[in-house]
Design a protein around this motif. Structure first.
Motif, PDB file in Angstrom:
ATOM      1  N   ARG A 168       0.865  -1.177  -0.060  1.00 19.66           N
ATOM      2  CA  ARG A 168       0.137  -0.024   0.129  1.00 19.66           C
ATOM      3  C   ARG A 168       0.539   1.270   0.080  1.00 19.66           C
ATOM      4  O   ARG A 168       0.140   2.232  -0.711  1.00 19.66           O
ATOM      5  CB  ARG A 168      -0.923   0.038   1.091  1.00 19.66           C
ATOM      6  N   SER A 169       2.105   1.295   0.410  1.00 14.39           N
ATOM      7  CA  SER A 169       2.821   2.529   0.767  1.00 14.39           C
ATOM      8  C   SER A 169       3.509   2.841  -0.515  1.00 14.39           C
ATOM      9  O   SER A 169       3.926   3.971  -0.813  1.00 14.39           O
ATOM     10  CB  SER A 169       3.970   2.115   1.619  1.00 14.39           C
ATOM     11  N   SER A 170       3.261   2.075  -1.633  1.00 13.46           N
ATOM     12  CA  SER A 170       3.868   2.201  -3.179  1.00 13.46           C
ATOM     13  C   SER A 170       2.902   2.978  -3.866  1.00 13.46           C
ATOM     14  O   SER A 170       3.109   3.730  -4.923  1.00 13.46           O
ATOM     15  CB  SER A 170       4.248   1.254  -3.747  1.00 13.46           C
TER      16      SER A 170
ATOM     17  N   ALA B  64       3.133   2.427 -17.136  1.00 16.46           N
ATOM     18  CA  ALA B  64       2.819   2.474 -15.727  1.00 16.46           C
ATOM     19  C   ALA B  64       2.071   4.007 -15.576  1.00 16.46           C
ATOM     20  O   ALA B  64       2.214   4.912 -16.292  1.00 16.46           O
ATOM     21  CB  ALA B  64       4.078   2.728 -15.288  1.00 16.46           C
ATOM     22  N   MET B  65       1.673   4.123 -14.331  1.00 14.49           N
ATOM     23  CA  MET B  65       1.140   5.284 -13.841  1.00 14.49           C
ATOM     24  C   MET B  65       2.295   5.631 -12.725  1.00 14.49           C
ATOM     25  O   MET B  65       2.498   5.081 -11.818  1.00 14.49           O
ATOM     26  CB  MET B  65      -0.104   5.124 -13.062  1.00 14.49           C
ATOM     27  N   ALA B  66       2.824   6.805 -13.254  1.00 15.20           N
ATOM     28  CA  ALA B  66       4.225   7.247 -12.530  1.00 15.20           C
ATOM     29  C   ALA B  66       3.807   7.388 -11.073  1.00 15.20           C
ATOM     30  O   ALA B  66       4.967   7.541 -10.398  1.00 15.20           O
ATOM     31  CB  ALA B  66       4.568   8.439 -13.157  1.00 15.20           C
ATOM     32  N   GLY B  67       2.859   7.603 -10.548  1.00 11.02           N
ATOM     33  CA  GLY B  67       2.852   7.878  -9.129  1.00 11.02           C
ATOM     34  C   GLY B  67       2.736   6.597  -8.245  1.00 11.02           C
ATOM     35  O   GLY B  67       3.109   6.774  -7.021  1.00 11.02           O
ATOM     36  N   PHE B  68       2.476   5.545  -8.944  1.00 13.86           N
ATOM     37  CA  PHE B  68       3.052   4.250  -8.283  1.00 13.86           C
ATOM     38  C   PHE B  68       4.350   3.758  -8.207  1.00 13.86           C
ATOM     39  O   PHE B  68       5.177   3.721  -9.163  1.00 13.86           O
ATOM     40  CB  PHE B  68       2.187   3.081  -8.870  1.00 13.86           C
ATOM     41  N   ASN B  69       5.190   3.513  -7.179  1.00 13.60           N
ATOM     42  CA  ASN B  69       6.454   3.122  -6.946  1.00 13.60           C
ATOM     43  C   ASN B  69       6.614   1.573  -6.993  1.00 13.60           C
ATOM     44  O   ASN B  69       6.434   0.788  -5.883  1.00 13.60           O
ATOM     45  CB  ASN B  69       7.023   3.632  -5.665  1.00 13.60           C
ATOM     46  N   GLY B  70       6.987   1.103  -7.903  1.00 13.93           N
ATOM     47  CA  GLY B  70       7.350  -0.267  -8.005  1.00 13.93           C
ATOM     48  C   GLY B  70       8.603  -0.769  -7.601  1.00 13.93           C
ATOM     49  O   GLY B  70       8.830  -2.015  -7.607  1.00 13.93           O
ATOM     50  N   ALA B  71       9.348   0.180  -7.396  1.00 13.33           N
ATOM     51  CA  ALA B  71      10.934  -0.305  -7.169  1.00 13.33           C
ATOM     52  C   ALA B  71      11.188  -0.543  -5.572  1.00 13.33           C
ATOM     53  O   ALA B  71      12.044  -0.005  -4.996  1.00 13.33           O
ATOM     54  CB  ALA B  71      11.802   0.933  -7.580  1.00 13.33           C
ATOM     55  N   THR B  72      10.394  -1.692  -5.150  1.00 12.51           N
ATOM     56  CA  THR B  72      10.571  -1.876  -3.581  1.00 12.51           C
ATOM     57  C   THR B  72      10.766  -3.479  -3.728  1.00 12.51           C
ATOM     58  O   THR B  72      10.466  -4.327  -4.748  1.00 12.51           O
ATOM     59  CB  THR B  72       9.298  -2.010  -2.953  1.00 12.51           C
ATOM     60  N   ASP B  73      11.375  -4.305  -2.789  1.00 13.04           N
ATOM     61  CA  ASP B  73      11.578  -5.679  -2.847  1.00 13.04           C
ATOM     62  C   ASP B  73       9.999  -6.653  -3.251  1.00 13.04           C
ATOM     63  O   ASP B  73      10.264  -7.463  -3.935  1.00 13.04           O
ATOM     64  CB  ASP B  73      12.455  -6.063  -1.534  1.00 13.04           C
ATOM     65  N   LEU B  74       9.203  -5.890  -2.334  1.00 13.46           N
ATOM     66  CA  LEU B  74       7.995  -6.635  -2.396  1.00 13.46           C
ATOM     67  C   LEU B  74       7.605  -6.384  -3.827  1.00 13.46           C
ATOM     68  O   LEU B  74       6.959  -7.604  -4.474  1.00 13.46           O
ATOM     69  CB  LEU B  74       6.827  -6.174  -1.716  1.00 13.46           C
TER      70      LEU B  74
ATOM     71  N   ASN C  32      -1.250   7.964  -4.566  1.00 12.75           N
ATOM     72  CA  ASN C  32      -2.203   9.006  -3.880  1.00 12.75           C
ATOM     73  C   ASN C  32      -3.408   7.917  -2.992  1.00 12.75           C
ATOM     74  O   ASN C  32      -3.125   6.670  -3.263  1.00 12.75           O
ATOM     75  CB  ASN C  32      -3.069   9.273  -5.547  1.00 12.75           C
ATOM     76  N   PRO C  33      -4.060   8.580  -2.269  1.00 10.71           N
ATOM     77  CA  PRO C  33      -5.162   7.969  -1.449  1.00 10.71           C
ATOM     78  C   PRO C  33      -6.358   7.777  -2.394  1.00 10.71           C
ATOM     79  O   PRO C  33      -6.308   8.189  -3.349  1.00 10.71           O
ATOM     80  CB  PRO C  33      -5.411   8.976  -0.416  1.00 10.71           C
ATOM     81  N   GLY C  34      -7.091   6.894  -1.668  1.00 12.70           N
ATOM     82  CA  GLY C  34      -8.533   6.720  -2.230  1.00 12.70           C
ATOM     83  C   GLY C  34      -8.391   6.004  -3.525  1.00 12.70           C
ATOM     84  O   GLY C  34      -7.629   5.152  -3.942  1.00 12.70           O
ATOM     85  N   PRO C  35      -9.536   6.119  -4.480  1.00 12.96           N
ATOM     86  CA  PRO C  35      -9.636   5.234  -5.861  1.00 12.96           C
ATOM     87  C   PRO C  35      -8.347   5.383  -6.707  1.00 12.96           C
ATOM     88  O   PRO C  35      -8.367   4.568  -7.256  1.00 12.96           O
ATOM     89  CB  PRO C  35     -10.911   5.907  -6.295  1.00 12.96           C
ATOM     90  N   HIS C  36      -7.883   6.806  -6.605  1.00 14.31           N
ATOM     91  CA  HIS C  36      -6.812   6.706  -7.735  1.00 14.31           C
ATOM     92  C   HIS C  36      -5.588   5.970  -7.507  1.00 14.31           C
ATOM     93  O   HIS C  36      -4.933   5.359  -8.063  1.00 14.31           O
ATOM     94  CB  HIS C  36      -6.371   8.366  -7.861  1.00 14.31           C
ATOM     95  N   GLY C  37      -5.172   6.063  -5.934  1.00 11.43           N
ATOM     96  CA  GLY C  37      -4.328   4.943  -5.448  1.00 11.43           C
ATOM     97  C   GLY C  37      -4.636   3.631  -5.754  1.00 11.43           C
ATOM     98  O   GLY C  37      -3.546   2.791  -6.234  1.00 11.43           O
ATOM     99  N   LEU C  38      -5.776   3.155  -5.849  1.00 12.94           N
ATOM    100  CA  LEU C  38      -6.023   1.856  -6.041  1.00 12.94           C
ATOM    101  C   LEU C  38      -6.008   1.582  -7.518  1.00 12.94           C
ATOM    102  O   LEU C  38      -5.424   0.499  -8.064  1.00 12.94           O
ATOM    103  CB  LEU C  38      -7.857   1.503  -5.590  1.00 12.94           C
ATOM    104  N   THR C  39      -6.601   2.529  -8.313  1.00 16.78           N
ATOM    105  CA  THR C  39      -6.229   2.610  -9.843  1.00 16.78           C
ATOM    106  C   THR C  39      -4.753   2.311 -10.039  1.00 16.78           C
ATOM    107  O   THR C  39      -4.410   1.457 -11.169  1.00 16.78           O
ATOM    108  CB  THR C  39      -6.777   3.831 -10.592  1.00 16.78           C
ATOM    109  N   GLU C  40      -4.007   3.130  -9.497  1.00 19.98           N
ATOM    110  CA  GLU C  40      -2.448   3.062  -9.768  1.00 19.98           C
ATOM    111  C   GLU C  40      -2.024   1.716  -9.539  1.00 19.98           C
ATOM    112  O   GLU C  40      -1.258   0.935 -10.531  1.00 19.98           O
ATOM    113  CB  GLU C  40      -1.713   3.905  -8.857  1.00 19.98           C
ATOM    114  N   LEU C  41      -2.171   0.856  -8.303  1.00 23.74           N
ATOM    115  CA  LEU C  41      -1.845  -0.229  -7.992  1.00 23.74           C
ATOM    116  C   LEU C  41      -2.510  -1.484  -9.279  1.00 23.74           C
ATOM    117  O   LEU C  41      -1.678  -2.313  -9.561  1.00 23.74           O
ATOM    118  CB  LEU C  41      -2.377  -0.612  -6.827  1.00 23.74           C
TER     119      LEU C  41
END
Length: 542
Positions: free
Chosen positions: A427-429, A455-465, A432-441
């Motif tokens: 979730r920390s990646s 990609a939607m640039a607001g999403f941070n995929g560069a984590t180990d998970l 944005n909060p709310g529906p847009h954050g879910l859309t990014e994921l």
């Protein structure tokens, strides 16, 4: 001229060029990929690799060769990225951490090309040319191989042989991708895309040779982090138009190739009509969402301009985005995270549709044929006949593979997204909060599963998970459908063709186009209606 009118004129021009070019290119691909003698360089390569080009394979051996080639490709890329700092032409760049190296290796081998790094500061010339460039060719060719195997399953009778994977791979690479890459690369360089290796600064890169293959192979990865919004990758409106054409050209031409191989151009025109309707619906919906006048500034320029490359404007960015997500290429000339809520939802829907309008190189054709088989099965039951397609019976055994194929994408996307949402690190990646954050994921895991890579640039995929979870999504989304397609091809090839009668459903004409289009929409989008409602639709209503 109003911006929306300009956009439709540009879209009409692009579609006209693609439809015009798909005829000669599709006919050439049919001749080049199927039959004919092996060229002398090809024979030398077969001898070097210990391949017997005259020996065909059943679906299991074909699949084993495909998976073995992909596994070796992943291992080679992983080593290249991990050891980059110890290799020449590294430009002083460090080797990637193993999780990022694994993600990148799987990403480019599966034709996804999602990049959890900035290209201009992470990869050197060797990694781009010998690693990413090679896999841009190879991963696109693998998709064509699977499509050819399915076509042979529909055409052949009383056999379990589907061709030779290694021959299909070599011919796709050297007879299709390489000549087109040379021609389109020269044109892009003439339009201002740079091609040089001098110096060690971030702007010295072999962009011209990479850009052409990235677009036409469905790869989509960029030398620069901004991808085709970067002026060195996409310097003008002319290069922007050419890049859109390149993304759509080979997947569309393969539909013509299919008609030639099955001996019925009516089939290819029927499938092209289905693709055209689906693409037109996506483009119309995206333009409507993006050209909505929500304020003084947007009214003046004709739509939402945040995140849009001002050299191209809203209409050209919308056309590029729809082409990239409908063709499985995943390139970008604008920030998809800055599209309107419903506009971003259309891009998401283009991938959830199965990227069959026209889809990826090869994957678009076999995905479209799977949707057609659903239409044939439903249509056959409606008229009280045993469903048949190209005189092959589509019974319970065949539909089992079709249904399993159709379930892979929604299962992988929703399960991986649920795992990410359930964990704090996932979730920390979300930027944005709310529906847009879910859309990014959801967008991220749809893009990875569908081998798209945008990609939607607001999403941070560069984590180990996310690096590891995306690896799982890419491997499942790419190779499990291929297993079911090849198994289906082997089953169809063993059949003896039936007899066409008055009651047989005709797989062409207006009625069949409507049936196949409806099957594609119902098969794909209804699976995702709840999550679309929670994401882009909810955001748009709010």
């Amino acid at each position: 001229m109003r911006a929306d009118m300009y956009g439709w004129i540009q879209a009409s021009l692009v579609i006209a060029v693609v439809v015009g070019l798909h005829v000669p290119l599709g006919d050439y691909m049919a001749r080049a990929l199927e039959g004919g003698r092996h060229l002398r360089p090809e024979r030398a390569l077969y001898r070097l690799c210990g391949v017997d080009p005259g020996k065909e394979q059943d679906w299991r051996h074909y699949l084993f060769a495909l998976l073995a080639f992909s596994a070796v490709s992943i291992a080679a890329l992983f080593a290249l990225f991990s050891l980059q700092d110890k290799l020449p032409w590294s430009l002083g760049r460090d080797g990637m951490p193993w999780r990022l190296a694994l993600h990148t290796a799987v990403s480019f081998t599966t034709n996804t090309s999602w990049q959890n790094y900035a290209g201009e500061s992470t990869t050197g010339h060797l990694a781009v040319m010998a690693g990413l460039g090679t896999q841009a060719f190879a991963s696109g060719a693998v998709g064509i191989c699977v499509a050819l195997a399915l076509v042979r399953g529909l055409v052949r009778r009383d056999t379990d042989q589907l061709g030779n994977f290694w021959v299909d791979l070599v011919r796709s690479t050297f007879r299709v991708f390489l000549p087109l890459a040379v021609v389109s690369g020269i044109v892009l360089i003439a339009l201002g895309v740079p091609q040089h290796l001098s110096g060690s600064d971030q702007l010295a890169a072999p962009v011209g040779s990479w850009e052409s293959v990235k677009l036409m192979s469905g790869d989509g990865g960029g030398v620069f982090n901004a991808n085709s919004a970067h002026p060195l990758e996409n310097p003008s409106a002319w290069s922007n138009t050419l890049e859109i054409v390149l993304m759509l050209l080979i997947p569309t031409a393969l539909i013509r190739t299919y008609g030639r191989l099955v001996g019925s151009l009516r089939q290819s025109w029927t499938l092209l009509a289905v693709v055209g309707i689906l693409f037109g619906l996506l483009l119309a919906a995206a333009n409507l969402a993006q050209s909505a006048h929500t304020g003084t500034v947007s009214a003046a320029v004709g739509g939402h301009t945040e995140g849009t490359e001002t050299r191209f404007g809203v209409p050209a960015s919308t056309l590029f985005g729809v082409s990239a997500t409908a063709s499985a290429d995943g390139a970008a000339n604008a920030s998809y995270d800055s599209f309107s809520s419903l506009g971003g939802g259309v891009l998401l829907a283009g991938m959830m549709l199965g990227e069959i309008a026209p889809g990826g190189t090869g994957s678009g054709l076999y995905g479209l044929l799977m949707a057609v088989l659903v239409a044939v099965f439903v249509g056959g039951l409606m008229v009280g006949r045993t469903p048949e397609y190209l005189r092959k019976r589509i019974g319970a055994g065949e539909m089992r593979y079709v249904v399993l194929y159709a379930l892979v994408a929604p299962t992988a996307i929703l399960v991986c997204s649920a795992i990410a949402v359930a964990l704090p690190g996932g979730r920390s990646s979300m930027g944005n909060p709310g529906p847009h954050g879910l859309t990014e994921l959801i967008y991220a895991y749809t893009s990875n599963t569908a081998s798209n890579g945008s990609a939607m640039a607001g999403f941070n995929g560069a984590t180990d998970l996310h690096n590891l979870l995306m690896v799982a999504a890419m491997l499942i989304g790419r190779y499990l459908p291929m297993v079911f397609v090849l198994a289906l091809a082997g089953r169809l090839a063993r059949q003896r063709p039936g007899v066409v009668t008055v009651g047989t459903l005709r797989p062409h004409g207006v009625n069949f186009v409507v049936l196949a289009t409806g099957a594609a929409l119902v098969l794909a989008l209804l699976n995702f209606l709840p999550v679309l409602s929670l994401g882009p639709v909810a955001e748009g209503l709010l």
